[in-house]
Design an enzyme around this catalytic site. Structure first.
Site, mmCIF file in Angstrom:
data_model
loop_
_atom_site.group_PDB
_atom_site.id
_atom_site.type_symbol
_atom_site.label_atom_id
_atom_site.label_comp_id
_atom_site.label_asym_id
_atom_site.label_seq_id
_atom_site.Cartn_x
_atom_site.Cartn_y
_atom_site.Cartn_z
ATOM 1 N N ARG B 47 0.825 -1.217 0.000
ATOM 2 C CA ARG B 47 0.000 0.000 0.000
ATOM 3 C C ARG B 47 0.857 1.264 0.000
ATOM 4 N NH1 ARG B 47 -0.338 -4.805 1.429
ATOM 5 N NH2 ARG B 47 0.110 -4.307 3.590
ATOM 6 N N CYS B 82 -5.618 -3.165 8.922
ATOM 7 C CA CYS B 82 -4.451 -2.542 8.283
ATOM 8 C C CYS B 82 -4.827 -1.088 8.043
ATOM 9 C CB CYS B 82 -4.134 -3.236 6.953
ATOM 10 S SG CYS B 82 -2.970 -2.314 5.911
ATOM 11 N N THR B 84 -3.075 1.433 6.649
ATOM 12 C CA THR B 84 -2.699 2.026 5.357
ATOM 13 C C THR B 84 -3.743 1.696 4.288
ATOM 14 O OG1 THR B 84 -0.423 1.559 6.057
ATOM 15 C CG2 THR B 84 -0.720 2.458 3.849
ATOM 16 N N THR B 124 2.633 4.238 8.795
ATOM 17 C CA THR B 124 3.503 4.085 7.619
ATOM 18 C C THR B 124 3.638 5.413 6.865
ATOM 19 O OG1 THR B 124 1.657 3.566 6.153
ATOM 20 C CG2 THR B 124 2.728 1.699 7.263
ATOM 21 N N LYS B 164 8.124 -9.058 8.076
ATOM 22 C CA LYS B 164 8.950 -10.198 7.647
ATOM 23 C C LYS B 164 9.133 -11.224 8.761
ATOM 24 C CE LYS B 164 12.256 -7.394 5.797
ATOM 25 N NZ LYS B 164 13.551 -7.082 5.142
ATOM 26 N N CYS B 192 -0.452 1.822 12.872
ATOM 27 C CA CYS B 192 -0.094 0.803 11.890
ATOM 28 C C CYS B 192 -0.178 -0.503 12.674
ATOM 29 C CB CYS B 192 1.324 1.035 11.362
ATOM 30 S SG CYS B 192 1.944 -0.393 10.431
#
Lengths: 223, 223
Positions: B47, B82, B84, B124, B164, B192
């Site tokens: 995004r 989420c 974003t 973000t 990650k 976020c």
């Protein structure tokens, strides 16, 4: 491809399964994670109550609905992180849904690979009564040891406490397991996914059927 | 009714959202938990990269597909854990999908209830660049403070490390937050959902947008 998960049996076990799926993937960007459709359908009637004859309400229609919904929504293969539900696996598998992972078979094959010939089984009354996990293990010449009736009754309360989100004492799980080891079991299976929730921070060396299913699901999804 | 969750952005945040949903429900039997359909669709394009112009690949088609899939599968209301992605909320909301929870609006209303007039926003680059969270807060007369450019760049690395699956240092989050508090923010928003993952065992008093969304989703689902 998209993995489908028939979940909510229990909700905590499904959450842990999803976490294990994530943790098993080593990614460099978010977009590399496999897509997963999870139907957390805790409204599915109690499996043990039906298998042991305490309830006449079969979970099968709700299970079928969940599998159909996931397949229609695009799931290529289905995982069911609930051992007791595997009582209904033949009924689900015979309806041309395509790939449904068999947690019993995956676990039995894994144990066969370790060379164990006699294992303890910590599972629900439904799983013990239905004998389907025993049968899956027997096909690999693995003998199954069960808890004493008193331990089994206490284990059921333990499992249902986890399903309700109550905190449980890990030492009690080790106690159920220890009794089987002293009866001659070479290892003990966490054969109910709630027990994987109880043991998630444990350093004991259980055979965790939920770990085995998560690994099988990743392998299948990466193919 | 069944709650739909457009997830996988990131996967860790969706897992935590599901856990929060479970923990917020006080049940006596498993069957009382609300049914939830989670589409963990980590393949949705980044995004922030799109909003800031670094990538031409819009996440909107994949988001639309996820919402449509969940609605078709039976979801009554949709939550998107989420922040974003809420940049695209108007595009999603204008297509007659029915109920989609607005995490920005829920958070702004919650903050308005506390009486805070100036809050720090940890989010973000996509969220800061898109201004949509600022706008939602401004509608409640709440002023937004942003990190310095250097802190914001470090915060983005921090967020992407969580996505990650890397472990991150909670003290760094407190550092980003502390800088905003010393600039005059009365409180700091974890704006976020990856930051909710970082802070999940923290005792600091953040405004956690993921907690607020989970509570709103439960309230909606129990109606």
């Amino acid at each position: 491809m998209t993995l489908g998960v028939v979940g909510g049996m229990g909700a905590q076990a499904t959450a842990l399964f999803y976490e294990k799926l994530i943790a098993l993937q080593n990614v460099e960007t978010e977009q590399e994670y496999i897509d997963v459709l999870i139907y957390s359908k805790s409204s599915i009637p109690d499996r043990t109550a039906y298998i042991t004859g305490k309830s006449g309400e079969s979970p099968l229609p709700a299970l079928l609905h969940a599998v159909k919904t996931l397949k229609t929504a695009g799931a290529s293969c289905i995982a069911i992180p609930c051992i007791t539900s595997h009582f209904f696996l033949d009924d689900l598998g015979n309806r041309d849904f395509g790939c449904i992972l068999n947690m019993l078979e995956e676990t039995a094959r894994h144990i066969s690979g370790t060379g164990y010939k006699k294992v303890g089984l910590l599972a629900t009354m439904g799983t013990l009564h239905g004998r389907f996990f025993h049968d899956a293990l027997a096909r690999y010449n693995i003998e199954t040891l069960e808890p004493t009736p008193a331990d089994q009754a206490a284990l059921m309360e333990y499992i249902y406490a986890i399903k309700k989100g109550r905190s449980v004492d890990l030492a009690r799980l080790h106690g159920f397991s220890g009794a089987l080891l002293s009866q001659g079991a070479e290892a003990v299976i966490l054969g109910c996914t709630e027990l994987s929730v109880a043991a998630k921070d444990s350093s004991h060396d259980y055979i965790d059927a939920l770990d085995i299913l998560a690994q099988a699901a990743i392998t299948k999804s990466k193919k």
